[in-house]
Design an enzyme around this catalytic site. Structure first.
Site, PDB file in Angstrom:
ATOM      1  CD  GLU A   1      -1.693   2.337   1.777  1.00 16.91           C
ATOM      2  OE1 GLU A   1      -1.320   3.256   1.011  1.00 16.91           O
ATOM      3  OE2 GLU A   1      -1.793   2.461   2.997  1.00 16.91           O
TER       4      GLU A   1
ATOM      5  CB  CYS B   1      -1.428   7.011   1.568  1.00 16.53           C
ATOM      6  SG  CYS B   1       0.183   6.531   2.201  1.00 16.53           S
TER       7      CYS B   1
END
Length: 454
Positions: free
Chosen positions: A228, A262
């Site tokens: 990720e 993010c």
């Protein structure tokens, strides 16, 4: 090397930890592997009982853990409490659903009986970042442990106290010794951990640079990975959007965790018809955010996690301005002790400007003008990243159709992108591969085994 816990709001050195030797690391991994041999044979009911206790430990110590995050990486303490509650929710979710997610799946075949089973694979290494120091770990650990795996954590070197407290959660919850351990090591020792034959898989959350390195080593060792990575999430505003709601959500999405997320919205793509009106409302929302001591309950934007990261962010802002971007709000570190960067808005962000293509990991928003809906979709997808995206419109049918064409692992309509244990999470393009959370996440680190009987 030493692992240092430094308060980014003051620059104070809180504590120093000596990095473990190679022998210490190997010894702990050996113990975790031995623990797995028993843990893999526990029942889902036994695991769930312990995971529920972990959720309670988190809730019982919420103020302590939130304070550690505030002091160690600058997260506003009110957001820290929310993070701990989310970790507890994740533990409860997998305690309740893991058995169903991993139930045998009957398959019709030429055998008298055939089915797909889901078996634990062993010890999973998690290489985790500092920005959500508890949540990133628990969204890996809860499903991995409920699947019957064990875990070792290599946390970011600037949050060693968070790393040790996470291990403490499992100890206090009564998990067997060594089912979950924190490795007190820096990044240079990660390759050796991946090479250890007792480590069966790797999950990493971090930058695409770190992801490439870990994936390369894991590939060399033929070990499964989930990555990720970063994002430069588009926040698209169409002409019929509720601009007040969109502007308020935009400010929150850009500045959550002091902009260090993010999936924070980073590129605000607004169609020409409502560009000026949105920019005015967005600027007012960003300007109203309270910047301050992470331990102050009223603070909405805390410190950046490290001084070097704040300087990198400012270099990106300066390079963007040099390439033609305009500063509407903020634009420079605050002249005060600690690593504080104010909510910042850049306009005139076009291809060739760093703020158009790069991920800006801090409270800096790029507002981009689009000619129409089609141009907005093109700009949204004109990025090497593909983690999250959202679109704002009063026409839900149009919003869903727009979302279906967004090149991202998550597409939200009239809401800021967020992670949720019930929904799969992950990206495409250089934002990574594989999924965390939901039933997709728990199946990443199991042996999907065919059983055929005649």
């Amino acid at each position: 090397m030493a692992l240092e816990s430094i308060n980014p709001a003051t620059g104070e050195l809180i504590e120093t930890f000596t990095e473990w030797s190679d022998e210490q690391v190997a010894s702990v991994i050996e113990e975790v592997d031995k623990a797995w041999m028993d843990w893999a044979h526990t029942t889902f009911e036994q695991r769930a009982t312990l995971m529920k206790r972990a959720a309670q430990v988190l809730r019982d110590n919420i103020d302590e853990y939130a304070r550690t995050m505030a002091v160690e990486m600058g997260k506003p303490i009110s957001e820290g409490r929310g993070e701990i509650n989310k970790c507890a929710l994740c533990c409860d979710f997998y305690a309740d659903h893991a058995e169903g997610f991993l139930a045998d799946e009957p398959i019709e075949s030429d055998g008298s009986k055939s089915y797909v089973g889901h078996r634990p694979i062993g010890t999973v290494l998690a290489v985790m970042p500092w920005n959500f120091p508890f949540w990133q770990v628990f969204r890996f650990a809860a499903p991995a442990l409920m699947a019957g795996n064990t875990g070792v954590l290599k946390h970011s070197s600037n949050v060693p106290r968070c790393a040790l407290q996470i291990e403490e959660v499992f100890v206090k919850a009564g998990f067997p010794a060594n089912v979950f351990r924190t490795l007190m090591i820096g990044s240079r020792k990660v390759d050796a951990v991946i090479e250890n034959p007792k480590v069966k898989a790797v999950t990493l959350t971090g930058s695409d640079i770190a992801g490439r390195k870990v994936a390369a080593k894991a590939g060399e060792m033929l070990k499964k990975t989930v990555l990720e990575l970063g994002g430069s999430d588009p926040f698209v505003v169409l002409a019929d959007a509720d601009l007040d709601a969109a502007a308020a959500a935009a400010a929150k999405s850009r500045c959550i965790n002091s902009g260090q997320s993010c999936i924070a919205a980073k590129r605000f793509i607004v169609v020409e018809e409502v560009y000026e009106a949105f920019l005015e409302k967005f600027t007012a929302s960003m300007k109203a955010l309270v910047i301050g001591d992470p331990l102050d309950e009223s603070s909405q934007v805390g410190a950046q996690a490290r001084h070097d990261l704040m300087l990198e962010l400012h270099d990106q802002v300066k390079a963007s301005v040099a390439a033609g971007a305009k500063v509407v709000l903020g634009g420079a570190p605050l002249e005060r002790a600690g690593c504080f960067y104010p909510p910042t808005i850049l306009t005139e962000v076009v291809p060739g400007v760093p703020a158009y293509t790069e991920e800006l990991f801090g409270p800096v928003a790029s507002v981009i003008r689009a000619e129409n809906d089609a141009d907005a979709l093109h700009i949204a997808n004109d990025t090497p990243f593909g983690l999250g995206a959202c679109v704002w419109t009063a026409d839900l049918e149009k919003g869903e159709a727009f979302a279906a064409h967004l090149e991202a692992g998550a597409a939200f309509v009239n809401g800021m992108v967020k992670s949720d244990p019930r929904l799969p999470f992950g990206g495409v393009k250089i934002s990574g591969f594989g999924r965390e959370l939901s039933y997709h996440g728990i199946k990443e680190f199991v042996n999907i085994q065919t059983v055929w009987v005649k």
